[in-house]
Structures are given as structure tokens and as C-alpha cells.
Scaffold this motif. Structure first.
Motif: not given
Length: 446
Positions: A23-46
């Protein structure tokens, strides 16, 4: 070396859903989208900077009430802080398999570690051209001898041997794993090669340590550097681990309190390492956090990290290879094992445009640029920027699948939102937290 074209239509490997390994801190982070709505943030910049492990945050929270002066106080909190700081050295030493007499020098990060080492090496240095700038610029500044990586791994090793044969060197500096392609170098063979010609070896483990078990003593490594912010402990500490003699013989890294035994108006007697190179109040919180991360990763079952990451990387590579126009960057295709770092380009789209599209429309964070490895990007990609996706303990098969789906959509349909000449969404309605708002010049891409 190749810019590997991936134009076939191979399906993704049929593997069961793979959850995160820790478990990483921020695993439940939500990212807003410019197209509307939001999704769980996927961090592929580790590979750039990893969020903290939950266990690391818990340890830091437990320690903070005791945070006090280190090595200089008689109060109870100071006693706890001093003990925690020195215990952290022992934990980190065990994590990397250090020798009993090795020094664990607490520094800020890998860059700091190699700048310190560059000041203590008593002779010439040889390095490869594929290094991160942290393991390149300190050597260049002292006139080191660079060796170009060849078309094959074996030819590269031969070129290094010829350079060490041509003239004596005190140190061979190499990376354990490329921060661009993820390919692992044969560290044990490189150590034997260096020792055969009277040189020591220093290894950049910033990308290696988060992905593989390390045995400094068993591999014959003389010096090893790593950063906490790559190892799920982003609290400003890293380490240089290695042999004592060069560190004890060199001038202190910084001048100030804590690095001395005695001071008079006529001179100073410096302490031995590690105190010699840790002037000022040490980052005890960073050391405690880094040790906690080492404990968590070191406690994983043998092979668990490699299996988890291997399955995810296999899925990612197969997915990228199935999207027309996606091209992966590799040094030695098929020759070297690799960690969960994959860099690629998309025909017809700049790396900056791809990265902003993935963030703005899919809630995916990747890195675009030249990854502080400009000479290598010149060789692999003509100096152009690329996109890097990096996996780790907090990654899942769902993360990989979303990235592949987003790239397939980009190639087939293009972006949905409008983007400006700077590749940023225009307009961009995504709000930032009030404490994170900043208006400044455009970022530099490195």
C-alpha cells in the motif's frame, strides 16, 4: 541499441488481475479530467519519485514526537533520536548487504552521494555514456573517461575492459539499472572487471534498489548510492554505502558542526566518516523513513517483487507492442533482464503531447523528457524526448491496461480535448488544491 518498432497486433498476456504488492499513500487519489468527471489516479511515474509506503508514513508519525537533536543532547527525546538515526544506518546496511566495516553515509539523494564520492576518489574515473546525470556530471567535472555503450552488452563490457587496460583508473562508475530502458547491467561481472584492473566500482542503485535485492558484499560492489524518494521514502534522505578509507582520507563534504572532533582558532581536527561528511543537523526523519522502507521491502518473500513486476512489465510490453506506431527504446534488445521501466514514443505525437493527453483525459501520470540522461536519449532517440512508464510496488494490472487502452485510443481517434502549442489542455478546468497553486514560467523538460 534500437528504437524498437512495435506494429504487430499481439494480444495482452492472459494473466489474472494483479493487485498492488504493497500500500502506497495516495493509492486512492482521484484525478479530475478535462473531459469531465474524475477517475482514480494511475501513477506510472514511480521511477522519478515514488509516494511513501503506508508503513513508512506510520513509522514517521510514530517517530515525530521524539524528533530532537542527534548526537548532541542528553534529553530523552534526543536519546531516542540519536538511537533511531544510528539504527537506521544498520537497517540500510543490512538491506543492501553491506560489509561489516562499510560506511553508511546519509546524504540528500543519489546526486549528493556521487558528488561526495567524486571529491574523495584518489585517481581517474571511467564511466559509461548511458548514465543518469547524477552519475555522469560529477565525473565529467573532474575529467573522467567516458565509454560509449556498444550495440551489444558483450561488446560494451569489452569496450570497458579495453579502457581500463589502456590506462589505470581508480574507479569504474556504472548504473545498476537504466532509468530510461529499465535494463539491468551485470553488476557482478562489472565489479570483477574493475577489480581485475585495479579499480573499484561504484554503482548507481537509484533504480536498482526499488526493484531487486542487492548484496553489496556478495557482488563485490565497493560503493553504492540510492535515494529515499525512489524507494518509497520521500523525506529527503539517501545514502552512499561503501569502503571507509577514501571517505576518511578526504576533506569533509561540508564544513560545520558535527563533522569535527576539536576546533580552535588555529585549526580543526575532523571526525572520521560518517560524521566527517555529515556536518550540520542531520535529516533524522529522512533516515528513519528510508530505514522503514528498507524493512518493508526487505521483508517481502523471496522473489515476490520480481514476480509481481515481471508479470506487469510483460503485460505492458505486450500491450505497447500491439498498438500501431508505438516504439519502445532499448539498449540491447533481448540481452538484458529489465525492471519495470519502459520508455517509448508514439508516431505522429510528441512525447509532451502524449504525456499531457494521458494526464488530462485518462488520469495517468507518466514522465516525458530526456530523463536526465541526455547522451543516452541522443543515441536511442536522436535527442528527442520520449515517454516513460514505470511500475512498482503499488502498480496493478488495471494500471497497465488503462495506459494501453489510452494509447490505443490516441492512435485510433486522437485526443478528445483541445490542446495549445505548449501541449497543455486549453482550456484546463482541473482545479489544484489551494496550497498547491502556482503561477510561473513553463517547466523545463529534462
Amino acid at each position: 541499441m534500437s528504437l524498437h518498432a512495435t506494429l504487430d497486433e499481439r494480444p495482452l498476456p492472459a494473466v489474472a488481475s494483479l493487485p498492488p504488492l504493497a500500500e502506497l499513500v495516495g493509492s486512492d487519489l482521484v484525478s479530475p479530467l478535462v473531459t469531465g468527471g474524475a477517475v482514480r489516479y494511475v501513477n506510472l511515474d514511480l521511477a522519478a519519485s515514488a509516494p511513501a509506503l503506508r508503513a513508512v508514513v506510520d513509522r514517521v508519525t510514530e517517530f515525530l514526537p521524539y524528533c530532537s537533536s542527534v548526537h548532541r543532547g542528553s534529553g530523552y527525546a534526543s536519546m531516542v533520536s540519536t538511537s533511531a538515526y544510528e539504527t537506521s544506518r544498520r537497517v540500510i546496511a543490512a538491506f543492501v548487504g553491506a560489509r561489516p566495516d562499510d560506511v553508511v553515509q546519509v546524504v540528500r539523494n543519489t546526486t549528493d552521494a556521487f558528488n561526495l564520492l567524486a571529491a574523495v576518489v584518489p585517481g581517474e574515473v571511467v564511466h559509461l555514456d548511458l548514465e543518469h546525470h547524477a552519475n555522469l556530471l560529477p565525473w565529467q567535472a573532474r575529467g573522467a573517461r567516458g565509454v560509449e555503450a556498444r550495440e551489444t552488452l558483450e561488446e560494451t563490457l569489452s569496450a570497458l575492459e579495453l579502457e581500463l587496460l589502456a590506462a589505470p583508473a581508480a574507479l569504474l562508475a556504472v548504473t545498476g539499472a537504466s532509468n530510461v530502458t529499465g535494463e539491468l547491467l551485470p553488476v557482478q561481472r562489472l565489479a570483477a572487471l574493475a577489480h581485475r584492473h585495479g579499480a573499484r566500482i561504484a554503482v548507481d542503485a537509484a533504480q536498482w534498489a526499488p526493484h531487486r535485492r542487492i548484496d553489496v558484499a556478495g557482488l563485490g560492489v565497493d560503493y553504492l548510492a540510492l535515494s529515499g524518494h525512489k524507494l518509497y521514502a520521500p523525506y529527503g534522505a539517501g545514502v552512499l554505502v561503501g569502503r571507509r578509507d577514501w571517505l576518511d582520507a578526504a576533506a569533509p563534504h561540508l564544513l560545520g558542526g558535527g563533522a569535527v572532533r576539536e576546533v580552535s582558532l588555529g585549526g580543526v581536527t575532523w571526525a572520521a566518516a560518517p560524521a566527517r561528511h555529515e556536518a550540520g543537523t542531520p535529516n533524522v526523519v529522512g533516515a528513519v523513513a528510508l530505514a522503514a522502507a528498507c524493512e518493508v521491502i526487505g521483508s517481502l518473500p523471496d522473489g515476490a517483487l520480481e514476480r509481481h513486476e515481471g508479470l506487469l512489465r510483460e503485460r505492458l510490453v505486450a500491450g505497447l507492442d500491439a498498438v500501431a506506431g508505438v516504439r519502445r527504446l532499448e539498449l540491447w534488445p533481448g540481452e538484458a533482464e529489465a525492471i519495470g521501466v519502459v520508455t517509448f514514443g508514439v508516431d505522429g505525437h510528441s512525447a509532451e503531447a502524449v504525456a499531457h493527453y494521458l494526464s488530462a483525459e485518462w488520469g495517468i501520470g507518466v514522465r516525458d523528457g530526456r530523463f536526465c540522461a541526455h547522451p543516452l536519449l541522443q543515441r536511442l532517440n536522436g535527442g528527442r524526448t520520449a515517454v516513460r512508464a514505470s511500475l512498482g510496488l503499488g502498480s496493478s494490472s488495471e494500471d497497465v491496461d488503462r495506459l494501453v487502452e489510452a494509447l490505443r485510443h490516441l492512435v485510433d481517434h486522437g485526443p478528445t480535448a483541445a490542446y495549445g502549442s505548449d501541449h497543455l489542455p486549453d482550456p484546463d478546468p482541473r482545479p489544484l488544491p489551494a496550497w498547491a497553486r502556482w503561477s510561473g514560467p513553463p517547466r523545463a523538460c529534462s
